[in-house]
Write an enzyme that holds these catalytic residues in place. Structure first.
Site: not given
Ligand code: NAD
Ligand code: DAU
Length: 377
Positions: A36, A134-136, A183, A187
């Site tokens: 959390l 992640t794809d990143e 980040y 990962k």
């Molecule tokens: P999020 O930030 O919404 O949630 C992360 C969760 O992990 C939170 O509930 C947080 O409390 C918990 N957490 C963080 N540090 C912790 C720790 N030290 N111990 C235990 N719990 C911890 O993240 P999300 O967007 O749901 O992403 C989840 C996973 O999917 C991540 O591994 C992220 O790299 C991956 N991912 C995300 C996206 C995306 O678009 N959001 C895309 C591809 C992969």
């Molecule tokens: O590709 C997967 C990843 O996607 C995950 O691994 C990450 O956890 C997730 O956060 C996401 O990363 P991005 O950096 O792509 O997501 P974000 O929503 O932060 O930004 C999406 C795009 O929009 C990026 O090109 C940055 C831009 N952006 C983002 C924010 C927050 C803006 O232009 N303005 C903003 O305020």
């Protein structure tokens, strides 16, 4: 019967995975292990929190002794690891926390699983460590066709009005890792540790790399929920750089379905890329979001376009992400279920209908609640 730890289950994607598993597999015990942090929110799981096959444990994945004991106590067979620091902008300001959680936290889970399972009579038989990445980690693709070209595949996600690709190259599973942000570097490092635990100790691992997710319960620091909320309050929409960067968007429940499929049917030691061939320039997606919010709020469609505010670009901003998920589609028959236009409509509607959820976060109330709940433990 399976006992499964899902880490990060109180976050955005994790909460969808927990919900899917708790509802679909009443015979499994699902343990949501989450620290959390600011990104964790138990309100994401209100609808399933009292189910008999669900348990929440507040714990840091870096706390090796605690994680190891939990695996023993709960006789854990499977781990689906989503807990991470996930926001690129935060990683630029505070890289240490990202290395700690994403690298050391993953290592702590790997080592605990290895120690617990290798001492069981059946050892690694029937066990699985599934790491969500992640794809990143692949870095950025070039934008060789800024005007857009026909993509090599279409899926339900990309079959709507917009179905363009912005280059010929895609992220495939065999690509070299080239992370750019702290980040994605963290990962990438965690992915390497997961594979090293398979290659060195035979730990039954699987890794998936997914594109950008969107949908309900996403923390409003990320593009789509942040912008929906700002449009609602008529606050500026900070577009980084020229808004030309491309992301490949997937509805979060489609990601959760892929995770379910791969957890059960994926091949040990394999990597699968997950995405919907659904590339969008940020500025185009922002315009769709503005039009949708305006329409659903009864405003004139497009009247909030003037909120678009171009700001300084993100440092090291990756230009284009585009996933090739054909391996997953071919080998396991996965496909996204939602056309993007439907998914965005559903998403905007959800945020507008759940303003209390959003306001609870933006006011900081949700964190006070945990402080109260855990102060005597
Ligand atoms: P999020 O930030 O919404 O949630 C992360 C969760 O992990 C939170 O509930 C947080 O409390 C918990 N957490 C963080 N540090 C912790 C720790 N030290 N111990 C235990 N719990 C911890 O993240 P999300 O967007 O749901 O992403 C989840 C996973 O999917 C991540 O591994 C992220 O790299 C991956 N991912 C995300 C996206 C995306 O678009 N959001 C895309 C591809 C992969
Ligand atoms: O590709 C997967 C990843 O996607 C995950 O691994 C990450 O956890 C997730 O956060 C996401 O990363 P991005 O950096 O792509 O997501 P974000 O929503 O932060 O930004 C999406 C795009 O929009 C990026 O090109 C940055 C831009 N952006 C983002 C924010 C927050 C803006 O232009 N303005 C903003 O305020």
């Amino acid at each position: 019967m399976q006992n499964i730890i899902i880490t990060g289950g109180a976050g955005f994607i994790g909460s969808h995975v927990v919900r899917l598993f708790v509802n679909k597999y009443p015979q499994y015990k699902i343990i949501n292990l989450d620290k959390l942090t600011y990104a964790g929110n138990l309100a994401n799981l209100k609808d399933i929190e009292n189910k008999p096959n669900y348990k929440f444990v507040r714990m840091d994945i870096c706390y090796f002794d605690g994680v190891y004991k939990l695996m023993q106590d709960e006789k854990v067979d499977g781990i689906i690891h989503l807990a991470a620091e996930s926001h690129v902008d935060r990683s630029i300001k505070d890289p240490f926390t990202f290395a700690q959680t994403n690298v050391m936290g993953t290592l702590s889970l790997l080592q605990a699983a290895k120690l617990y399972w290798e001492n069981l009579p059946e050892k690694f038989d029937g066990k699985r460590f599934y790491h969500i990445s992640t794809d990143e980690v692949y870095g950025a693709l070039e934008m060789t066709h800024p005007e857009g070209i026909k993509p090599p595949f279409t899926t339900k996600a990309s079959s709507g009005e917009h179905h363009l690709a912005y280059g010929e190259k895609f992220f495939t599973e065999d690509l070299k890792y080239q992370p750019h942000s702290p980040y994605s570097a963290a990962k990438a490092s965690s992915d390497h540790f997961v594979r090293a635990f398979h290659d060195t100790y035979g730990l039954p691992t699987v890794v998936t790399n997914c594109s950008n997710n969107y949908g309900p319960y996403q923390f409003p620091e990320k593009l789509i929920p942040l912008f929906i909320n700002n449009i609602r309050h008529r606050k500026p929409l900070p577009v980084y750089g020229k808004g030309e960067n491309v992301r490949d968007w997937l509805y979060v429940e489609d990601h959760a379905r892929a995770i379910d499929l791969i957890f059960h049917k994926g091949t040990i030691a394999e990597t699968y890329n997950i995405g919907g061939f659904n590339e969008w320039k940020n500025i185009d997606i922002i315009k769709v979001v503005i039009n949708t919010v305006d329409r659903l709020l009864g405003r004139k469609e497009g009247e909030d376009m003037n909120l678009i505010t171009y700001v300084t670009d993100r440092a090291g901003h990756d230009m284009r992400y585009a996933i090739d998920s054909s391996k997953l589609q071919r080998e396991l028959g996965w496909e996204p279920s939602l056309q993007f236009e439907e998914g965005i409509e559903k998403t905007v509607k959800w945020y507008l209908e759940n303003q209390a959820w959003m306001d609870n976060i933006t006011s900081g109330e949700y964190e006070k609640y945990y402080e109260e709940m855990y102060k005597n433990r």
